[in-house]
Scaffold this motif. Structure first.
Motif, PDB file in Angstrom:
ATOM      1  N   MET A  78       7.984  28.082  13.935  1.00  0.00           N
ATOM      2  CA  MET A  78      10.402  27.939  13.202  1.00  0.00           C
ATOM      3  C   MET A  78       9.672  28.149  12.134  1.00  0.00           C
ATOM      4  SD  MET A  78      12.068  25.213  13.324  1.00  0.00           S
ATOM      5  CE  MET A  78      11.951  24.224  15.246  1.00  0.00           C
ATOM      6  N   ARG A  79      10.396  28.960  11.727  1.00  0.00           N
ATOM      7  CA  ARG A  79      11.014  29.748  10.240  1.00  0.00           C
ATOM      8  C   ARG A  79      12.110  29.986   9.895  1.00  0.00           C
ATOM      9  NH1 ARG A  79       9.872  36.511  11.049  1.00  0.00           N
ATOM     10  NH2 ARG A  79      12.215  35.710  11.688  1.00  0.00           N
ATOM     11  N   VAL A  80      12.575  29.757   8.453  1.00  0.00           N
ATOM     12  CA  VAL A  80      13.991  29.606   7.673  1.00  0.00           C
ATOM     13  C   VAL A  80      14.194  30.477   8.494  1.00  0.00           C
ATOM     14  CG1 VAL A  80      15.137  28.434   5.991  1.00  0.00           C
ATOM     15  CG2 VAL A  80      12.840  27.564   6.279  1.00  0.00           C
ATOM     16  N   GLN A  81      15.512  31.244   8.452  1.00  0.00           N
ATOM     17  CA  GLN A  81      16.396  32.335   8.706  1.00  0.00           C
ATOM     18  C   GLN A  81      17.469  31.932   7.584  1.00  0.00           C
ATOM     19  OE1 GLN A  81      19.524  32.823  11.667  1.00  0.00           O
ATOM     20  NE2 GLN A  81      18.868  35.115  11.485  1.00  0.00           N
ATOM     21  N   ALA A  82      18.526  30.576   7.340  1.00  0.00           N
ATOM     22  CA  ALA A  82      19.702  30.887   6.414  1.00  0.00           C
ATOM     23  C   ALA A  82      18.947  29.412   5.985  1.00  0.00           C
ATOM     24  CB  ALA A  82      20.172  30.934   6.527  1.00  0.00           C
ATOM     25  N   LEU A  83      19.923  29.078   4.600  1.00  0.00           N
ATOM     26  CA  LEU A  83      19.305  27.312   3.897  1.00  0.00           C
ATOM     27  C   LEU A  83      21.718  26.710   4.222  1.00  0.00           C
ATOM     28  CD1 LEU A  83      16.416  26.842   2.097  1.00  0.00           C
ATOM     29  CD2 LEU A  83      16.663  26.428   4.215  1.00  0.00           C
ATOM     30  N   HIS A  84      21.718  25.859   3.899  1.00  0.00           N
ATOM     31  CA  HIS A  84      23.119  25.229   3.713  1.00  0.00           C
ATOM     32  C   HIS A  84      23.296  25.900   2.687  1.00  0.00           C
ATOM     33  CE1 HIS A  84      23.948  25.337   8.144  1.00  0.00           C
ATOM     34  NE2 HIS A  84      22.997  24.086   8.163  1.00  0.00           N
ATOM     35  N   PRO A  85      24.376  25.645   1.998  1.00  0.00           N
ATOM     36  CA  PRO A  85      24.761  25.543   0.818  1.00  0.00           C
ATOM     37  C   PRO A  85      23.985  24.735  -0.150  1.00  0.00           C
ATOM     38  CG  PRO A  85      27.047  26.503   1.768  1.00  0.00           C
ATOM     39  CD  PRO A  85      25.608  26.527   2.590  1.00  0.00           C
ATOM     40  N   GLY A  86      23.500  24.710  -1.150  1.00  0.00           N
ATOM     41  CA  GLY A  86      22.865  23.801  -2.013  1.00  0.00           C
ATOM     42  C   GLY A  86      21.472  22.940  -1.279  1.00  0.00           C
ATOM     43  N   VAL A  87      21.658  23.827  -0.052  1.00  0.00           N
ATOM     44  CA  VAL A  87      19.990  22.799   0.421  1.00  0.00           C
ATOM     45  C   VAL A  87      18.558  23.392   0.280  1.00  0.00           C
ATOM     46  CG1 VAL A  87      18.538  22.504   2.396  1.00  0.00           C
ATOM     47  CG2 VAL A  87      21.088  21.751   1.799  1.00  0.00           C
ATOM     48  N   THR A  88      18.043  23.259  -0.013  1.00  0.00           N
ATOM     49  CA  THR A  88      16.372  23.773  -1.001  1.00  0.00           C
ATOM     50  C   THR A  88      15.479  24.121  -0.090  1.00  0.00           C
ATOM     51  OG1 THR A  88      15.248  21.173  -2.008  1.00  0.00           O
ATOM     52  CG2 THR A  88      17.079  22.788  -4.006  1.00  0.00           C
ATOM     53  N   LEU A  89      14.165  24.725  -0.451  1.00  0.00           N
ATOM     54  CA  LEU A  89      13.000  24.320   0.755  1.00  0.00           C
ATOM     55  C   LEU A  89      12.314  23.075   0.722  1.00  0.00           C
ATOM     56  CD1 LEU A  89      12.544  27.027   1.974  1.00  0.00           C
ATOM     57  CD2 LEU A  89      11.596  27.653   0.988  1.00  0.00           C
ATOM     58  N   ASP A  90      12.502  22.652  -0.615  1.00  0.00           N
ATOM     59  CA  ASP A  90      11.728  21.453  -0.792  1.00  0.00           C
ATOM     60  C   ASP A  90      12.227  20.257   0.585  1.00  0.00           C
ATOM     61  OD1 ASP A  90      10.905  21.755  -4.379  1.00  0.00           O
ATOM     62  OD2 ASP A  90       9.211  22.322  -2.008  1.00  0.00           O
ATOM     63  N   ALA A  91      14.201  20.492  -0.052  1.00  0.00           N
ATOM     64  CA  ALA A  91      14.142  19.359   0.819  1.00  0.00           C
ATOM     65  C   ALA A  91      14.529  19.732   2.752  1.00  0.00           C
ATOM     66  CB  ALA A  91      15.923  19.633   0.967  1.00  0.00           C
ATOM     67  N   VAL A  92      13.894  21.286   2.897  1.00  0.00           N
ATOM     68  CA  VAL A  92      13.445  21.135   3.864  1.00  0.00           C
ATOM     69  C   VAL A  92      12.002  21.003   4.741  1.00  0.00           C
ATOM     70  CG1 VAL A  92      13.005  23.092   6.033  1.00  0.00           C
ATOM     71  CG2 VAL A  92      14.963  23.549   4.006  1.00  0.00           C
ATOM     72  N   ARG A  93      10.600  21.095   3.363  1.00  0.00           N
ATOM     73  CA  ARG A  93      10.015  20.895   3.976  1.00  0.00           C
ATOM     74  C   ARG A  93       9.880  18.597   3.797  1.00  0.00           C
ATOM     75  NH1 ARG A  93       8.886  24.884   0.083  1.00  0.00           N
ATOM     76  NH2 ARG A  93       7.619  26.947   1.107  1.00  0.00           N
ATOM     77  N   ALA A  94      10.226  17.776   2.660  1.00  0.00           N
ATOM     78  CA  ALA A  94      10.046  16.772   3.043  1.00  0.00           C
ATOM     79  C   ALA A  94      11.184  16.693   4.443  1.00  0.00           C
ATOM     80  CB  ALA A  94      11.319  16.305   1.824  1.00  0.00           C
ATOM     81  N   ALA A  95      11.767  17.480   5.245  1.00  0.00           N
ATOM     82  CA  ALA A  95      12.806  16.552   6.263  1.00  0.00           C
ATOM     83  C   ALA A  95      11.946  16.914   7.649  1.00  0.00           C
ATOM     84  CB  ALA A  95      13.414  16.999   6.056  1.00  0.00           C
ATOM     85  N   THR A  96      10.692  17.715   7.303  1.00  0.00           N
ATOM     86  CA  THR A  96       9.845  18.546   8.509  1.00  0.00           C
ATOM     87  C   THR A  96       8.846  18.289   8.768  1.00  0.00           C
ATOM     88  OG1 THR A  96      11.473  20.615   7.750  1.00  0.00           O
ATOM     89  CG2 THR A  96       9.426  20.953   9.502  1.00  0.00           C
ATOM     90  N   GLY A  97       8.294  17.218   9.959  1.00  0.00           N
ATOM     91  CA  GLY A  97       6.800  17.372  10.278  1.00  0.00           C
ATOM     92  C   GLY A  97       5.347  17.949   9.716  1.00  0.00           C
ATOM     93  N   PHE A  98       5.980  19.355   9.253  1.00  0.00           N
ATOM     94  CA  PHE A  98       5.111  20.263   9.942  1.00  0.00           C
ATOM     95  C   PHE A  98       5.247  21.511   8.499  1.00  0.00           C
ATOM     96  CE2 PHE A  98       8.348  23.118  12.421  1.00  0.00           C
ATOM     97  CZ  PHE A  98       8.809  22.315  13.082  1.00  0.00           C
TER      98      PHE A  98
END
Lengths: 259, 318
Positions: free
Chosen positions: A206-226
């Motif tokens: 799974m790979r990031v294609q786009a983030l919603h406005p205001g969302v950081t990569l760190d926020a994604v990492r914190a919410a993802t178990g892999f």
């Protein structure tokens, strides 16, 4: 409205961004709930020739505002339909290759896009939690040409490996799906409350294609178990427009499903 | 998986043994339900809360049958009643819950997590093709679905090689239920059945099962059927017993006739969320055992409620 909270709910965000994944003049096999809202929105905005197929045995419905179905096999779900095949014949349309896209929700999803809606725990016969089951999700994931998963982005849902592969994504990655005998289809997009994700063509991670406005990569990492792959270029999703929200909210004025 | 279920030769012999009559099929709910024996594999028609043969299921619960295997495409409240009553040992299905708004079924969790009831999970198409194979009288059908998933592993899904090209595909084994329970819109006295709206899997169930029990909203003169034979989905010679039961699917829906009673589902779901199986036992006492007839059970809902559900259906499909 409290400061910092966006003027849309999680369901509205998923339905709006989800709707943009569907193209006019195609067919989509939709699950109930947010997937059905997403395809209904797509039909009303940019894809008037999109045909929706539902697992109860319904082709071409046009959901009636204020009377959204809570299942894929009831009178509300059949409203405006062009054809009502038997359930088996409806799924055989997908097996034959008539379904361009599938759209389902997900209870638990892993790094290769496999989805679990069967059991939590190691022993399926004596599970920790017995979930409702596959329904048509396995068939949709196995047979449609592409698959879009719509889900809330939480660490407890985004696990390294699902406890049980109900609906196959890319299995263990690479070419494992094809080698297991699934010649067709595969999960292409995961739309979440944090962004839009696709899958690296080689590893099928799974790979990031786009983030919603205001969302950081760190926020994604914190919410993802892999570890989610992050390419050099990451787009920002255009936020839900007032017009998209208006059309969506007209479908569910009592906000039974959007709230 | 029961070997009896997959044996297509034995299934054909069982079918040959029953009369394929065009004669009178009309009987009572009690007489129809009595044909379901302990230990039977019972396939229930409809899907989730659509056109479920509730009156027939209720009658089987009244008879306190045990050791049943329930087969259903998507299983709903009827599955919870059968589990809580101790009537079923095994459920063969693709999904079980009241419906999306009511979340994960506490009754399903209690009975399956404890090991009391076995949950044999097939994909929706996988199960549909098992019943289609049964309806066709063949031992299996090839398919592209379920492959590579853990469902394939737990169900012992096998492969076959295409005898012409050698290409390997999955094969689902036929399912030949002992009994099919169906609810239809109209039938003539010989059991020729017509269904409005979505057919679900009912036609395959009627041909795959050894014994076919049908309830109908309306019994019509045979010339009504003969005027529109293109609308008949189950031939009378497949039907063993027919009962006239208006609202026979209630509180589930019957396409075009009455919407499902979602308030009733909410009350039921609230009670089971709070008290689990004990709540279902109370429900069974109130709706299944206490009322002496299905008509008396419908009286608990009241004519106003039934009329409201009828009006809602007409607005949607009229």
């Amino acid at each position: 409205m409290m400061a910092g909270r966006p003027p849309w709910t999680a369901a509205e965000l998923l339905a709006t961004v989800g709707a943009r994944q569907f193209r006019d003049h195609t067919t989509v096999f939709a699950g109930v709930g947010v997937p059905l809202l997403a395809v209904a929105l797509a039909q009303r905005r940019h894809a008037p020739h999109l045909t929706v197929v539902l697992e109860g045995g319904i082709v071409g419905p046009r959901p009636r505002p204020g009377r959204l179905p809570t299942s894929t096999n009831e009178m509300r779900a059949a409203y405006g339909a062009v054809m009502l095949p038997a359930i088996t014949d409806t799924f055989l349309l997908a097996q034959r290759g008539f379904l361009d896209c599938g759209c389902i929700g997900g209870a638990q999803i892993d790094r290769h896009g496999n989805v679990n809606s069967s059991v939590i725990g190691a022993d399926h016969r004596r599970p920790e939690v017995r979930l409702p089951g596959t329904g048509g999700a396995n068939d949709i994931a196995s047979l449609c040409r592409e698959l879009v998963v719509l889900t809330v982005h939480e660490r407890r849902r985004f696990v390294p490996r699902v406890d049980f592969v109900t609906s196959p994504g890319w299995l263990d990655g690479g070419d494992r799906r094809a080698r297991a005998g699934l010649r067709f289809g595969g999960v292409t997009k995961v739309v979440t409350t944090l962004g839009v994700f696709d899958f690296d063509p080689a590893s099928r991670r799974m790979r990031v294609q786009a983030l919603h406005p205001g969302v950081t990569l760190d926020a994604v990492r914190a919410a993802t178990g892999f570890e989610v792959m992050a390419p050099a270029r990451i787009d920002t999703t255009p936020p839900p427009t007032a017009e998209e929200l208006e059309v969506l909210r007209a479908l569910d004025p009592d906000r039974r499903q959007l709230a | 998986m029961s070997p009896r279920g997959a044996d297509f030769v034995a299934a054909r012999r069982r079918l040959e043994a029953k009369p394929k009559s065009a004669g009178e099929k009309l009987t009572t709910l009690e007489a129809a339900a009595a044909r379901v024996e302990d230990g039977a594999v019972v396939a229930v028609g409809g899907c989730l809360y659509s056109r479920t043969p509730i009156a027939l299921v209720r009658e089987i619960l009244r008879l306190r049958r045990t050791g049943l295997t329930l087969v259903r495409s998507l299983t709903c409240t009827e599955g919870e009643l059968l589990m809580a009553a101790g009537a079923v040992d095994r459920v063969v299905t693709a999904w079980m819950s009241i419906g999306l708004p009511w979340g994960v079924s506490r009754i399903l969790r209690e009975h399956v997590e404890s090991g009391r009831v076995a949950f044999e999970e097939w994909s929706h198409l996988g199960l549909g093709l098992r019943l289609r194979a049964g309806a066709m009288g063949v031992p299996f059908l090839p398919t592209l679905t379920m492959v590579g998933s853990d469902l394939a592993w737990i169900d012992g899904l096998r492969e076959v090689a295409d005898p012409y090209t050698g290409e390997r595909v999955a094969a689902v084994p036929a399912l030949f239920p002992d009994v099919a329970l169906l609810h239809v819109h109209r039938a003539d006295r010989s059991g020729n059945c017509q269904i409005d709206g979505y057919p679900h899997m009912d036609a395959d169930l009627a041909l795959a099962a050894s014994t076919v029990l049908v309830t109908a909203e309306e019994i019509v003169a045979d010339d009504v059927v003969r005027r529109r034979p293109d609308r008949t989905v189950i031939p009378g010679f497949a039907v063993d017993a027919l009962v006239h039961v208006p609202f026979g699917a209630f509180p589930h829906e019957c396409y075009g006739l009455y919407e499902a009673d979602f308030e009733h589902f909410q009350e039921y779901a609230d009670a089971t969320r709070a008290r689990g199986t004990a709540a279902v036992h109370d429900y069974l006492e109130r709706y299944v055992h206490a009322p002496a007839s299905f008509a008396a059970c419908l009286d608990l809902f009241g004519t106003d409620r039934l009329e409201r559900q009828r009006r809602l259906a007409q607005e949607l499909t009229g």
